[in-house]
Design a protein around this motif. Structure first.
Motif, PDB file in Angstrom:
ATOM      1  N   VAL A 126      20.022  57.046  -8.180  1.00 34.22           N
ATOM      2  CA  VAL A 126      18.897  56.149  -8.464  1.00 34.22           C
ATOM      3  C   VAL A 126      17.633  56.964  -8.733  1.00 34.22           C
ATOM      4  N   GLY A 127      16.538  56.255  -9.003  1.00 29.10           N
ATOM      5  CA  GLY A 127      15.288  56.912  -9.345  1.00 29.10           C
ATOM      6  C   GLY A 127      14.835  57.931  -8.310  1.00 29.10           C
ATOM      7  N   GLY A 128      14.403  59.095  -8.786  1.00 25.82           N
ATOM      8  CA  GLY A 128      13.934  60.160  -7.906  1.00 25.82           C
ATOM      9  C   GLY A 128      15.011  61.161  -7.544  1.00 25.82           C
ATOM     10  N   GLN A 129      16.260  60.932  -7.979  1.00 26.69           N
ATOM     11  CA  GLN A 129      17.344  61.839  -7.633  1.00 26.69           C
ATOM     12  C   GLN A 129      17.761  62.685  -8.844  1.00 26.69           C
ATOM     13  N   THR A 130      18.432  63.802  -8.554  1.00 34.57           N
ATOM     14  CA  THR A 130      18.913  64.717  -9.589  1.00 34.57           C
ATOM     15  C   THR A 130      20.432  64.808  -9.514  1.00 34.57           C
ATOM     16  N   VAL A 131      21.079  64.701 -10.670  1.00 35.12           N
ATOM     17  CA  VAL A 131      22.545  64.689 -10.744  1.00 35.12           C
ATOM     18  C   VAL A 131      23.026  65.899 -11.532  1.00 35.12           C
ATOM     19  N   ARG A 132      24.089  66.526 -11.065  1.00 38.45           N
ATOM     20  CA  ARG A 132      24.704  67.608 -11.826  1.00 38.45           C
ATOM     21  C   ARG A 132      26.207  67.638 -11.558  1.00 38.45           C
ATOM     22  N   CYS A 133      26.918  68.339 -12.394  1.00 38.69           N
ATOM     23  CA  CYS A 133      28.354  68.523 -12.224  1.00 38.69           C
ATOM     24  C   CYS A 133      28.690  69.990 -12.487  1.00 38.69           C
ATOM     25  N   CYS A 134      29.393  70.557 -11.604  1.00 37.18           N
ATOM     26  CA  CYS A 134      29.954  70.045 -10.364  1.00 37.18           C
ATOM     27  C   CYS A 134      29.958  71.191  -9.361  1.00 37.18           C
ATOM     28  N   ASP A 135      30.375  70.904  -8.119  1.00 37.29           N
ATOM     29  CA  ASP A 135      30.462  71.990  -7.144  1.00 37.29           C
ATOM     30  C   ASP A 135      31.817  72.684  -7.270  1.00 37.29           C
ATOM     31  N   GLY A 136      32.116  73.595  -6.346  1.00 29.87           N
ATOM     32  CA  GLY A 136      33.354  74.361  -6.425  1.00 29.87           C
ATOM     33  C   GLY A 136      34.606  73.517  -6.323  1.00 29.87           C
ATOM     34  N   GLN A 137      34.487  72.290  -5.790  1.00 28.37           N
ATOM     35  CA  GLN A 137      35.628  71.390  -5.674  1.00 28.37           C
ATOM     36  C   GLN A 137      35.607  70.319  -6.759  1.00 28.37           C
ATOM     37  N   ASN A 138      34.790  70.557  -7.804  1.00 28.58           N
ATOM     38  CA  ASN A 138      34.685  69.641  -8.950  1.00 28.58           C
ATOM     39  C   ASN A 138      34.158  68.267  -8.548  1.00 28.58           C
ATOM     40  N   ARG A 139      33.234  68.252  -7.579  1.00 26.45           N
ATOM     41  CA  ARG A 139      32.600  67.010  -7.174  1.00 26.45           C
ATOM     42  C   ARG A 139      31.212  66.923  -7.790  1.00 26.45           C
ATOM     43  N   VAL A 140      30.838  65.725  -8.247  1.00 28.39           N
ATOM     44  CA  VAL A 140      29.479  65.501  -8.730  1.00 28.39           C
ATOM     45  C   VAL A 140      28.511  65.719  -7.575  1.00 28.39           C
ATOM     46  N   VAL A 141      27.364  66.305  -7.883  1.00 33.45           N
ATOM     47  CA  VAL A 141      26.382  66.646  -6.855  1.00 33.45           C
ATOM     48  C   VAL A 141      25.079  65.896  -7.127  1.00 33.45           C
ATOM     49  N   VAL A 142      24.568  65.215  -6.114  1.00 36.44           N
ATOM     50  CA  VAL A 142      23.283  64.510  -6.204  1.00 36.44           C
ATOM     51  C   VAL A 142      22.344  65.101  -5.155  1.00 36.44           C
ATOM     52  N   ASP A 143      21.201  65.595  -5.619  1.00 37.60           N
ATOM     53  CA  ASP A 143      20.229  66.223  -4.713  1.00 37.60           C
ATOM     54  C   ASP A 143      20.886  67.306  -3.856  1.00 37.60           C
ATOM     55  N   ASP A 144      21.693  68.117  -4.525  1.00 33.82           N
ATOM     56  CA  ASP A 144      22.361  69.269  -3.902  1.00 33.82           C
ATOM     57  C   ASP A 144      23.404  68.891  -2.856  1.00 33.82           C
ATOM     58  N   ARG A 145      23.826  67.626  -2.828  1.00 36.35           N
ATOM     59  CA  ARG A 145      24.882  67.201  -1.909  1.00 36.35           C
ATOM     60  C   ARG A 145      26.059  66.658  -2.710  1.00 36.35           C
ATOM     61  N   PRO A 146      27.278  67.154  -2.487  1.00 43.10           N
ATOM     62  CA  PRO A 146      28.448  66.648  -3.211  1.00 43.10           C
ATOM     63  C   PRO A 146      28.757  65.206  -2.825  1.00 43.10           C
ATOM     64  N   LEU A 147      29.259  64.445  -3.787  1.00 42.93           N
ATOM     65  CA  LEU A 147      29.577  63.042  -3.543  1.00 42.93           C
ATOM     66  C   LEU A 147      30.980  62.876  -2.962  1.00 42.93           C
ATOM     67  N   ASP A 148      31.121  61.834  -2.176  1.00 40.86           N
ATOM     68  CA  ASP A 148      32.418  61.431  -1.634  1.00 40.86           C
ATOM     69  C   ASP A 148      32.865  60.207  -2.439  1.00 40.86           C
ATOM     70  N   GLU A 149      33.865  60.375  -3.325  1.00 43.30           N
ATOM     71  CA  GLU A 149      34.242  59.306  -4.248  1.00 43.30           C
ATOM     72  C   GLU A 149      35.743  58.982  -4.158  1.00 43.30           C
ATOM     73  N   PRO A 150      36.147  58.238  -3.136  1.00 43.91           N
ATOM     74  CA  PRO A 150      37.566  57.903  -2.967  1.00 43.91           C
ATOM     75  C   PRO A 150      38.083  56.934  -4.015  1.00 43.91           C
ATOM     76  N   TYR A 151      37.189  56.301  -4.770  1.00 41.84           N
ATOM     77  CA  TYR A 151      37.584  55.307  -5.766  1.00 41.84           C
ATOM     78  C   TYR A 151      37.957  55.915  -7.117  1.00 41.84           C
ATOM     79  N   LEU A 152      37.831  57.238  -7.281  1.00 43.80           N
ATOM     80  CA  LEU A 152      38.086  57.857  -8.578  1.00 43.80           C
ATOM     81  C   LEU A 152      39.537  57.664  -9.017  1.00 43.80           C
ATOM     82  N   HIS A 153      39.698  57.457 -10.337  1.00 42.15           N
ATOM     83  CA  HIS A 153      41.017  57.283 -10.940  1.00 42.15           C
ATOM     84  C   HIS A 153      41.175  58.338 -12.021  1.00 42.15           C
ATOM     85  N   TRP A 154      42.307  59.040 -11.985  1.00 41.48           N
ATOM     86  CA  TRP A 154      42.524  60.118 -12.955  1.00 41.48           C
ATOM     87  C   TRP A 154      43.684  59.772 -13.881  1.00 41.48           C
TER      88      TRP A 154
END
Length: 271
Positions: A135-163
Motif C-alpha cells: 500500500v501507499g508509503g511502502q517499497t516493493v522489490r523482487c526478490c530475496d534469496g528464497q525468491n520471495r517478494v520483499v516489501v520494506d525489506d521484509r520478505p512476504l509470506d504467501e501461502p496462496y501462491l499457485h505455480w
C-alpha cells in the motif's frame, strides 16, 4: 347486519389482485431490490481469467467462479495487504483481452449487460480482481534469496501462491508506492498481468485506491467451490518456532509460583 343478509355479502376489504398481475409485480420489486443491493452493498462478479488461480477459478475450459464482492467495507477504510479486491482497470493499464467477449448485437449486448449485474455474465465494465501486496508509503522489490517478494525489506509470506511450471517468479524493478495507490499481484504468479507489467510497470502498474470497487468475500458458484476468500496478510510473517513457544513457556513458569501460593493460602486458612 340487516335481517336476511348473507354474511358472505359483507365487504372484506380491498379486492385481491389476480395471480397473473401479482407475479409480475413481485418479480419487478425483487429485481429492483436486487439491483439496488448489487449497486450499493454487494455484487456478484464472474472471474474471467486464471490469474487468481487457485484462490479463484477462471481457467480456460472450466466454470468461472462467481464471487460476492463487498462494496461497503472500503467506505470505512482503505484496502490492506493480503485482501483480494475488485477494481476498475486503471487508464495506465493495458487494454483488456476480454473486451472481445461482448457481443456486437444490440439485443445480445443488452442481455449481457443485465446478466452481468446478477453475476450471470462477465461484467460489462472492465473490472479486474487481484490481491493487494503493498500500500501507499511502502517499497516493493523482487526478490530475496528464497525468491520471495520483499516489501520494506521484509520478505512476504504467501501461502496462496499457485505455480504453473517452474515455481520461481520473475524479477521486476523496485517500486515505491505513493499514498493513495496500491501494488497488486495475481496468486497465479507467473500467469498474471498485474502491477509488475501493466503499462510497462513502475508507476503505471499501480492501482488508485479510488478505483477499488470492493473486497471479494466468498465464492458462491459453482456449489462445489463454496468457500470464503481468504485475506492472509503476507506482511505478517509467522514467528520462528522458538518464539511461538515463548507464551507457553511463560505460562508454565508462572503456573508453579501460583500453585505454591495457593497451597500456602490454604494452609493459613486451615490454621
Amino acid at each position: 347486519m340487516p335481517d336476511g343478509a348473507d354474511p358472505e355479502d359483507e365487504p372484506t376489504g380491498r379486492k385481491k389482485l389476480p395471480l397473473w398481475v401479482e407475479l409480475p409485480i413481485l418479480l419487478a420489486v425483487a429485481l429492483v431490490i436486487s439491483f439496488l443491493v448489487q449497486s450499493f452493498v454487494a455484487r456478484v462478479y464472474v472471474i474471467p481469467s486464471e490469474s487468481m488461480e487457485a484462490t479463484l477459478h477462471g481457467c480456460p475450459g472450466c466454470t468461472g467462479d462467481r464471487v460476492v464482492v463487498d462494496r461497503v467495507v472500503y467506505a470505512f477504510g482503505d484496502p490492506e495487504p493480503g485482501e483480494v479486491v475488485v477494481f476498475a482497470r486503471p487508464a495506465t493499464w493495458n487494454h483488456s483481452e476480454h473486451s472481445a467477449d461482448r457481443s456486437e448485437n444490440t439485443v445480445v449486448r443488452w442481455l449481457q449487460d443485465v446478466g452481468s449485474v446478477f453475476g450471470l455474465a462477465t461484467s460489462t465494465e472492465d473490472d479486474v480482481v487481484k490481491r493487494v501486496v503493498a500500500v501507499g508509503g511502502q517499497t516493493v522489490r523482487c526478490c530475496d534469496g528464497q525468491n520471495r517478494v520483499v516489501v520494506d525489506d521484509r520478505p512476504l509470506d504467501e501461502p496462496y501462491l499457485h505455480w504453473e511450471g517452474i515455481p520461481r517468479q520473475e524479477e521486476f524493478p523496485v517500486v515505491s508506492v505513493p499514498q493513495g495507490m496500491l501494488f497488486v499481484m495475481g496468486d497465479n504468479r507467473n500467469n498474471s498481468g498485474d502491477s509488475r507489467t501493466q503499462g510497462g510497470g513502475g508507476a503505471n502498474g499501480l492501482v488508485p485506491v479510488d478505483d477499488v470497487i470492493g473486497k471479494a468475500r466468498a465464492v458462491i458458484l459453482p456449489p462445489s467451490r463454496w468457500r470464503g476468500v481468504g485475506d492472509h496478510d503476507p506482511q505478517a510473517l509467522s514467528a520462528p518456532a522458538w518464539q511461538q513457544g515463548i507464551p507457553l513457556g511463560v505460562g508454565l513458569a508462572a503456573a508453579w509460583p501460583a500453585l505454591w501460593l495457593g497451597r500456602r493460602l490454604r494452609e493459613v486458612v486451615a490454621r
